[in-house]
Design a protein around this motif. Structure first.
Motif, PDB file in Angstrom:
ATOM      1  N   MET B 108       0.829  -1.205   0.000  1.00  5.94           N
ATOM      2  CA  MET B 108       0.000   0.000   0.000  1.00  5.94           C
ATOM      3  C   MET B 108       0.862   1.252   0.000  1.00  5.94           C
ATOM      4  SD  MET B 108      -2.450  -1.564   2.928  1.00  5.94           S
ATOM      5  CE  MET B 108      -3.636  -0.272   3.159  1.00  5.94           C
ATOM      6  N   LEU B 115      -3.575   5.921   6.655  1.00  6.26           N
ATOM      7  CA  LEU B 115      -5.042   5.871   6.774  1.00  6.26           C
ATOM      8  C   LEU B 115      -5.517   4.634   7.544  1.00  6.26           C
ATOM      9  CD1 LEU B 115      -6.348   7.162   3.336  1.00  6.26           C
ATOM     10  CD2 LEU B 115      -7.097   7.972   5.551  1.00  6.26           C
ATOM     11  N   THR B 116      -4.783   3.523   7.433  1.00  5.12           N
ATOM     12  CA  THR B 116      -5.204   2.336   8.198  1.00  5.12           C
ATOM     13  C   THR B 116      -5.182   2.634   9.691  1.00  5.12           C
ATOM     14  OG1 THR B 116      -2.950   1.489   8.205  1.00  5.12           O
ATOM     15  CG2 THR B 116      -4.439   0.566   6.552  1.00  5.12           C
ATOM     16  N   GLY B 117      -4.306   3.567  10.097  1.00  7.44           N
ATOM     17  CA  GLY B 117      -4.262   3.963  11.503  1.00  7.44           C
ATOM     18  C   GLY B 117      -5.554   4.623  11.961  1.00  7.44           C
ATOM     19  N   SER B 119      -8.453   3.472  11.176  1.00 13.63           N
ATOM     20  CA  SER B 119      -9.495   2.457  11.047  1.00 13.63           C
ATOM     21  C   SER B 119     -10.470   2.444  12.222  1.00 13.63           C
ATOM     22  CB  SER B 119      -8.834   1.085  10.912  1.00 13.63           C
ATOM     23  OG  SER B 119      -9.734   0.179  10.374  1.00 13.63           O
ATOM     24  N   VAL B 122     -13.417   4.909  12.057  1.00 16.91           N
ATOM     25  CA  VAL B 122     -14.437   4.790  11.010  1.00 16.91           C
ATOM     26  C   VAL B 122     -15.721   4.236  11.611  1.00 16.91           C
ATOM     27  CG1 VAL B 122     -15.047   3.625   8.856  1.00 16.91           C
ATOM     28  CG2 VAL B 122     -12.749   4.524   9.186  1.00 16.91           C
ATOM     29  N   LEU B 137     -18.321   9.329   2.358  1.00 13.37           N
ATOM     30  CA  LEU B 137     -17.313  10.198   1.748  1.00 13.37           C
ATOM     31  C   LEU B 137     -16.919  11.311   2.716  1.00 13.37           C
ATOM     32  CD1 LEU B 137     -15.629  10.890  -0.720  1.00 13.37           C
ATOM     33  CD2 LEU B 137     -17.518  12.261  -1.573  1.00 13.37           C
ATOM     34  N   GLN B 140     -14.570   9.820   5.079  1.00 13.94           N
ATOM     35  CA  GLN B 140     -13.271   9.596   4.431  1.00 13.94           C
ATOM     36  C   GLN B 140     -12.462  10.887   4.397  1.00 13.94           C
ATOM     37  OE1 GLN B 140     -11.555   7.150   2.577  1.00 13.94           O
ATOM     38  NE2 GLN B 140     -13.003   5.859   1.502  1.00 13.94           N
ATOM     39  N   ILE B 141     -13.139  11.980   4.030  1.00 12.62           N
ATOM     40  CA  ILE B 141     -12.435  13.259   3.904  1.00 12.62           C
ATOM     41  C   ILE B 141     -11.960  13.718   5.286  1.00 12.62           C
ATOM     42  CG2 ILE B 141     -12.754  15.691   3.342  1.00 12.62           C
ATOM     43  CD1 ILE B 141     -14.565  14.735   1.035  1.00 12.62           C
ATOM     44  N   ARG B 144      -8.993  11.798   6.004  1.00 12.18           N
ATOM     45  CA  ARG B 144      -7.918  12.228   5.123  1.00 12.18           C
ATOM     46  C   ARG B 144      -7.274  13.503   5.664  1.00 12.18           C
ATOM     47  NH1 ARG B 144      -6.477  12.034  -0.515  1.00 12.18           N
ATOM     48  NH2 ARG B 144      -4.533  13.210  -0.558  1.00 12.18           N
ATOM     49  N   ILE B 145      -8.105  14.407   6.143  1.00 15.83           N
ATOM     50  CA  ILE B 145      -7.574  15.670   6.688  1.00 15.83           C
ATOM     51  C   ILE B 145      -6.675  15.378   7.893  1.00 15.83           C
ATOM     52  CG2 ILE B 145      -8.214  17.795   7.899  1.00 15.83           C
ATOM     53  CD1 ILE B 145     -10.693  17.865   6.024  1.00 15.83           C
ATOM     54  N   GLU B 148      -3.501  13.996   6.590  1.00 17.44           N
ATOM     55  CA  GLU B 148      -2.672  15.021   5.933  1.00 17.44           C
ATOM     56  C   GLU B 148      -1.940  15.873   6.975  1.00 17.44           C
ATOM     57  OE1 GLU B 148      -1.772  15.513   2.885  1.00 17.44           O
ATOM     58  OE2 GLU B 148      -3.044  14.008   1.941  1.00 17.44           O
ATOM     59  N   LYS B 161       2.009   9.238  -2.226  1.00 17.51           N
ATOM     60  CA  LYS B 161       1.348   8.200  -3.035  1.00 17.51           C
ATOM     61  C   LYS B 161       2.295   7.099  -3.505  1.00 17.51           C
ATOM     62  CE  LYS B 161      -2.641  10.792  -4.090  1.00 17.51           C
ATOM     63  NZ  LYS B 161      -3.463  11.533  -5.039  1.00 17.51           N
ATOM     64  N   ARG B 179       1.689   6.202  11.058  1.00 13.07           N
ATOM     65  CA  ARG B 179       0.538   5.304  11.195  1.00 13.07           C
ATOM     66  C   ARG B 179       0.129   5.193  12.670  1.00 13.07           C
ATOM     67  NH1 ARG B 179       1.528  -0.694   9.463  1.00 13.07           N
ATOM     68  NH2 ARG B 179       2.533  -0.675  11.495  1.00 13.07           N
ATOM     69  N   MET B 183      -3.565   7.082  14.975  1.00 13.64           N
ATOM     70  CA  MET B 183      -4.537   6.510  15.911  1.00 13.64           C
ATOM     71  C   MET B 183      -4.871   7.488  17.038  1.00 13.64           C
ATOM     72  SD  MET B 183      -2.781   2.780  16.219  1.00 13.64           S
ATOM     73  CE  MET B 183      -3.842   2.220  17.553  1.00 13.64           C
TER      74      MET B 183
END
Lengths: 362, 269
Positions: B108, B115-117, B119, B122, B137, B140-141, B144-145, B148, B161, B179, B183
């Protein structure tokens, strides 16, 4: 120069997370969809060869689409979650016979619903056969899924309830009546299958780029590390089995209802499982596009190879041709796996990377 | 952002421990990995665990985050004495961890790894995720923030990426820290975060660890062999040898301890 991300700046995270970040890819995909949904049926209506005959729809396009779907289902399990399975054929059989039983025992049920319910039953069965994956890995798991294959071969042949007392286990699908629309002609059936597959492929793509997809890949790459960041391997593996088996089950129901019409248990034998596994490996583990490329390679290439000697006017007997096809096909599989062990999908990605920086080498 | 960080006096504070380990013993068959070790980790401190090879440092971390279950003794975390627990339960309670050998998800990208961190954060289920648009979505965003911010914090924007398998070892270690930070842990366990790095990479990593501790308020327990790093970073140090605790205190105290000197340098015969 034509294919480049020049000037395509992303200003939101939503824009950065779309399936096709490049405008060129989006155009290509739109053209492909237009061709599949409008172009090909239009050619058939206009009677332009080779689309004037039912043959291309019945023997090539519809089987290709359905097996792509089965490969997609298996790829979620094997490619994304890293759980080897040799039982794809069994889950197709479960989907097919479950859908058959729903459709014939409850005649009021729309066929589409019966097919989806077939997928649901396959998902439940998949979860049951996924339980061993919590304790065993790799080749040992492959053997456990092989047990599923032989168990269902036996079940549908011997237990008369599932086949409603038909002598050899051979059953026939009901008429394809999708909410009042009778999909009778080959083109209509092709369109029906195409629609279902586009929807399911989109849903699958969404899953693999969401949290659940990342959980699958985390378990595949390193299950201990996945567990310390709070991913429960049990949940990740079993959802992968469920989603994978659902898709394979729907593919099995479509194979039986749309492609065959009537079938017997041997349709979904170990040969089918292996064929689908080859598609996944040749196409590319962990790639949605790879499923379609792999299915095209495994299904269409032998047909093309069959045509070549005749088209070139070579005086060869059919036996020689079919033997040569087998030989060439095997050689090509080896060739492609040596050139790119990650499958055809990876070749496509490499090609795109090279195109992006063309004419410069790097 | 670049204001000097004041040094605090955690060692003499009396704040309640975030985690305390009481008389833990762990054995694998006849091999005693840890024998009767007790120490605590106070909220907000950087606690170092040091010792020669085979002293039981990693086994100790494995006990804390639930990989191993000690045969005797108890671990009290956030005031609750805990029973045998699985690592994912420890993660849900806010314990994050990095490994001695980088344990990233090789297939990955950097972004997906971090992002898996997220999890555990979610909330939307399978069906929403399959539909993608709408609340899924938005979630997700949101994640993502958060990711980032961590990418920005660790200065790894340019490798966002790239598949982690292609990265250098130093960068992989940095992604692994990212990662764990994703969390938003209360307690961060770092197993040799600086092993195999050059001086420059070590300095960067020290800065990230200090920043995570002082700015994000993460309590950190770390295993490290570079004594310079340990003495500079940590508020308190616990020293293990052959599975037993031989010293515990501030870096200055530990440095003077005769048993520690003997363990590291040997004793004249």
């Amino acid at each position: 120069m034509i294919y480049s991300d020049e000037g395509q700046l992303k200003t939101t995270y939503a824009a950065d997370m779309v399936i096709f970040p490049l405008a060129q890819d989006r155009t290509l995909f739109a053209i492909l969809m237009l061709l599949a949904f409008v172009g090909i049926p239009a050619l058939a209506l206009a009677g332009i060869p080779p689309f004037h005959a039912d043959y291309i729809f019945k023997a090539i396009l519809t089987p290709f689409l359905i097996l792509s779907l089965a490969a997609l289902g298996l790829n979620i399990l094997v490619g994304y979650c890293g759980q080897i399975s040799l039982g794809a054929g069994a889950f197709m059989a479960v989907g097919a016979y479950a859908a058959f039983n729903f459709a014939s025992r409850i005649p009021e049920l729309p066929v589409l619903i019966a097919i989806l319910l077939g997928g649901g039953v396959a998902a439940a069965v998949g979860v049951c056969f996924g339980v061993p994956s919590l304790r065993i890995k790799g080749l040992y798991l492959a053997v456990a899924t092989l047990a599923a294959q032989f168990f269902f071969d036996w079940l549908f042949l011997r237990v008369r309830w599932f086949t409603q007392d038909s002598p050899s286990g051979s059953v026939s699908a009901p008429k394809l009546n999708v909410f009042g629309w009778h999909a009778d002609s080959a083109v209509e059936r092709y369109l029906l299958v195409l629609s279902i597959i586009v929807v399911l492929a989109a849903l699958a793509k969404n899953l693999v780029r969401s949290d659940i997809g990342r959980q699958w890949m985390a378990v595949r790459d390193m299950d201990l590390a996945a567990e310390i960041i709070g991913i429960r391997p049990v949940r990740a593996k079993l959802t992968a089995f469920a989603v994978s088996s659902f898709i394979i089950g729907v593919a099995g129901a479509l194979w039986a209802f749309v492609n065959l019409g009537s079938w017997e248990p041997s349709t979904f034998s170990i040969d089918r499982s292996l064929q689908i596994l080859f598609m996944v490996i040749v196409g590319g583990l962990g790639s949605i596009l790879g499923c379609f490329l792999g299915a095209a390679f495994v299904l269409l290439l032998p047909i093309m190879l069959d045509i070549v000697p005749g088209a070139l006017g070579m005086p060869l007997s059919t036996d020689t041709v079919s033997n040569m096809t087998m030989f060439l096909f095997g050689a090509l599989i080896v060739f492609f796996l040596v050139v790119e062990p990650h499958g055809l999908a990876r070749l496509w990605v490499i090609l795109k990377e090279k195109l992006k920086i063309w004419p410069f080498p790097y | 952002m670049n204001a000097p960080i004041p040094r605090r006096d955690i060692a003499s504070s009396t704040s309640a421990p975030l985690l305390s380990v009481d008389n833990i013993s762990l054995a694998f068959g006849g091999v005693k990995a840890i024998t009767d070790v007790s120490f605590d980790i106070r909220k907000g401190e950087i606690r170092a665990i040091i010792g020669p090879n085979g002293a039981g440092k990693t086994s100790m971390l494995n006990c804390i985050n639930g990989f191993y279950h000690p045969q005797a003794g108890s671990i009290t975390y956030k005031g609750n004495k805990r029973e045998r627990m699985r690592p994912h339960v420890a993660a849900a309670q806010g314990i994050a961890r990095t490994f001695q050998n980088v344990a990233l998800f090789k297939g990955m990208s950097t972004l997906d790894n971090i992002l898996t961190g997220r999890s555990l954060k979610v909330r939307r289920g399978l069906l929403w995720q399959a539909i993608w648009f709408g609340p899924a979505l938005a979630e997700q965003i949101e994640n993502r923030i958060a990711v980032e911010r961590i990418i920005d914090f660790l200065e790894i924007e340019s490798i966002r990426k790239i598949p982690v398998g292609k990265l250098s070892y130093g960068l992989q270690k940095r992604v692994e820290l990212g990662r764990a930070l994703a969390m938003e842990p209360d307690l961060l366990l770092l197993d040799e975060p600086m092993a195999g790095m050059n001086t420059e990479e070590k300095e960067d990593m020290c800065r990230f660890i200090l920043d995570a501790n002082r700015r994000l308020g993460t309590t950190i327990a770390l295993i490290e062999h570079d004594m310079g790093v340990v003495m500079d970073l940590s508020d308190r140090v616990v020293v293990l040898e052959y599975g037993r605790k031989i010293a515990d205190g501030t870096p200055a105290e530990v440095k003077r301890n005769e048993k520690v000197i003997a363990a590291y340098l040997g004793v004249p015969h």
